[in-house]
Design a protein around this motif. Structure first.
Motif, mmCIF file in Angstrom:
data_model
loop_
_atom_site.group_PDB
_atom_site.id
_atom_site.type_symbol
_atom_site.label_atom_id
_atom_site.label_comp_id
_atom_site.label_asym_id
_atom_site.label_seq_id
_atom_site.Cartn_x
_atom_site.Cartn_y
_atom_site.Cartn_z
ATOM 1 N N GLU A 13 0.844 -1.189 0.000
ATOM 2 C CA GLU A 13 0.000 0.000 0.000
ATOM 3 C C GLU A 13 0.881 1.240 0.000
ATOM 4 O OE1 GLU A 13 -2.515 0.318 3.409
ATOM 5 O OE2 GLU A 13 -0.853 0.371 4.837
ATOM 6 N N MET A 14 0.365 2.317 -0.611
ATOM 7 C CA MET A 14 1.096 3.573 -0.732
ATOM 8 C C MET A 14 0.134 4.722 -0.490
ATOM 9 S SD MET A 14 2.609 1.987 -4.166
ATOM 10 C CE MET A 14 1.190 0.901 -4.037
ATOM 11 N N TYR A 15 0.601 5.762 0.194
ATOM 12 C CA TYR A 15 -0.226 6.933 0.486
ATOM 13 C C TYR A 15 0.379 8.155 -0.209
ATOM 14 C CZ TYR A 15 -2.489 4.173 4.138
ATOM 15 O OH TYR A 15 -3.186 3.198 4.823
ATOM 16 N N MET A 16 -0.434 8.855 -1.000
ATOM 17 C CA MET A 16 0.057 10.017 -1.733
ATOM 18 C C MET A 16 -0.831 11.229 -1.476
ATOM 19 S SD MET A 16 0.975 10.458 -5.797
ATOM 20 C CE MET A 16 -0.693 10.739 -6.405
ATOM 21 N N PRO A 17 -0.244 12.347 -1.033
ATOM 22 C CA PRO A 17 -1.022 13.587 -0.929
ATOM 23 C C PRO A 17 -1.575 13.966 -2.304
ATOM 24 C CG PRO A 17 1.077 13.796 0.207
ATOM 25 C CD PRO A 17 1.139 12.516 -0.574
ATOM 26 N N VAL A 18 -2.828 14.383 -2.337
ATOM 27 C CA VAL A 18 -3.493 14.694 -3.605
ATOM 28 C C VAL A 18 -3.991 16.135 -3.567
ATOM 29 C CG1 VAL A 18 -5.514 14.188 -5.023
ATOM 30 C CG2 VAL A 18 -4.145 12.309 -4.109
ATOM 31 N N HIS A 19 -3.541 16.917 -4.538
ATOM 32 C CA HIS A 19 -3.974 18.309 -4.656
ATOM 33 C C HIS A 19 -4.616 18.514 -6.024
ATOM 34 C CE1 HIS A 19 -1.942 19.336 -0.947
ATOM 35 N NE2 HIS A 19 -0.856 18.725 -1.398
ATOM 36 N N SER A 26 -4.702 17.399 -11.528
ATOM 37 C CA SER A 26 -3.435 17.657 -10.844
ATOM 38 C C SER A 26 -2.631 18.703 -11.604
ATOM 39 C CB SER A 26 -2.623 16.366 -10.746
ATOM 40 O OG SER A 26 -2.207 15.946 -12.033
ATOM 41 N N ALA A 27 -1.673 19.295 -10.931
ATOM 42 C CA ALA A 27 -0.810 20.269 -11.582
ATOM 43 C C ALA A 27 -0.004 19.626 -12.700
ATOM 44 C CB ALA A 27 0.118 20.910 -10.551
ATOM 45 N N SER A 28 0.423 18.378 -12.474
ATOM 46 C CA SER A 28 1.206 17.692 -13.507
ATOM 47 C C SER A 28 0.356 17.403 -14.738
ATOM 48 C CB SER A 28 1.799 16.396 -12.947
ATOM 49 O OG SER A 28 0.779 15.511 -12.515
ATOM 50 N N ALA A 29 -0.919 17.043 -14.544
ATOM 51 C CA ALA A 29 -1.804 16.797 -15.690
ATOM 52 C C ALA A 29 -2.086 18.089 -16.438
ATOM 53 C CB ALA A 29 -3.111 16.165 -15.225
ATOM 54 N N TYR A 36 -1.087 18.497 -20.400
ATOM 55 C CA TYR A 36 -2.057 18.798 -21.449
ATOM 56 C C TYR A 36 -2.115 20.287 -21.793
ATOM 57 C CZ TYR A 36 -3.478 13.978 -20.883
ATOM 58 O OH TYR A 36 -3.479 12.606 -20.843
ATOM 59 N N ARG A 37 -1.201 21.061 -21.204
ATOM 60 C CA ARG A 37 -1.033 22.481 -21.532
ATOM 61 C C ARG A 37 -2.326 23.279 -21.327
ATOM 62 N NH1 ARG A 37 2.910 22.209 -26.919
ATOM 63 N NH2 ARG A 37 4.550 20.960 -25.928
ATOM 64 N N ILE A 38 -2.886 23.104 -20.133
ATOM 65 C CA ILE A 38 -4.060 23.881 -19.739
ATOM 66 C C ILE A 38 -3.671 24.710 -18.518
ATOM 67 C CG2 ILE A 38 -6.504 23.815 -19.160
ATOM 68 C CD1 ILE A 38 -6.639 20.993 -20.195
ATOM 69 N N PRO A 39 -3.765 26.015 -18.571
ATOM 70 C CA PRO A 39 -3.355 26.848 -17.437
ATOM 71 C C PRO A 39 -4.195 26.583 -16.181
ATOM 72 C CG PRO A 39 -3.604 28.162 -19.437
ATOM 73 C CD PRO A 39 -4.193 26.817 -19.734
#
Length: 264
Positions: free
Chosen positions: A75-81, A141-144, A148-151
């Motif tokens: 199992e892995m826990y990741m903060p999600v913003h 997400s910020a990375s997505a 996809y080049r969406i501000p």
């Protein structure tokens, strides 16, 4: 090793897989059930979301674990913003694309904006829909957004800044760890009687085994008929508890495993 996870590129599942630095092939599939089917057929291990601190359990993952011959091996826990991204300013947005879990995790902002929401299969799909729809936004997400080049026009739209998602790695074979931290099981009661749930829990309580989570899901055999998922801290007395449970209900072991840290 092949890792199979939720696509297209830009989902939180994909982001986690990249952060974990797995060597080998990463295969992206559009649904959790397709991931589980591929893992069950031996095409690789899978990484799927299990639950979120804001929105709760991922029903598709729980249902798949009950149907497929799979085991949780870590199992892995990741903060999600989350972020609202769009090619137009907020006041011009007429529709927002969001995954159902994302919608729930960002419900307070969405309610405040008063903009209709269309659900998608993933955060990456939200980005793709927003790019081709006039006056549309997507929560992702910020990375997505960068991919996809969406501000990003409104950052950190989650209801709670400590928002965290628990992911699990799944495999056709158990982890085989001699010193696991946690175990998971699926219980399908064969009877409906007073005190049944008490007896199920007592098998753990009487042995001092800490239950960390219990979740009910519809059995799909009719209203009021449920199955249960349990997580508990591993103990040397676990085998005794499971033996007692098998005397009163159907038990499917989903594996014993450890928590793996996620790089920032």
């Amino acid at each position: 090793m092949t890792i199979i996870t939720l696509g297209p590129e830009g989902t939180f599942s994909h982001e986690l897989t990249l952060k974990m630095g797995y060597s080998g092939t990463v295969t992206l599939l559009p649904t959790i059930h397709r991931i589980m089917d591929a893992v069950a057929r031996g095409e690789g291990d899978g990484i799927v979301p299990m639950e979120n601190s804001e929105a709760g359990s991922v029903g598709e993952t729980l249902d798949g674990l009950s149907r497929y011959p799979l085991f949780i091996t870590a199992e892995m826990y990741m903060p999600v913003h989350h972020n609202l991204a769009s090619l137009v300013p907020l006041e011009k947005i007429r529709v927002i694309y969001a995954h159902p879990q994302t919608h729930e995790q960002c419900s307070e902002y969405i309610e405040k904006w008063g903009v209709p929401v269309i659900h998608t299969s993933s955060n990456a799909s939200s980005a793709l829909e927003a790019k081709k729809t006039p006056n549309a936004g997507a929560i992702l997400s910020a990375s997505a957004a960068a991919l996809y080049r969406i501000p990003v026009i409104v950052p950190d739209t989650e209801n709670n800044l400590s928002n965290t998602t628990r992911f699990v790695r799944i495999s056709p074979t158990p982890a085989g760890d001699d010193h696991p931290e946690k175990c998971s099981i699926f219980i399908d009661p064969s009877t409906d009687r007073a005190g049944l749930l008490h007896d199920l829990l007592e098998a753990f309580a009487s042995r001092g085994i800490n239950l960390t989570r219990i979740e009910s899901r519809p059995s799909r055999r009719g209203i009021g008929n449920y199955v249960f998922f349990l997580d508990y801290a591993w103990s040397p007395r676990t085998a005794d508890a499971l033996e007692e449970l098998r005397g009163i209900t159907t038990v499917k072991e989903l594996g014993c495993y450890r928590k793996i840290g996620v790089p920032p």
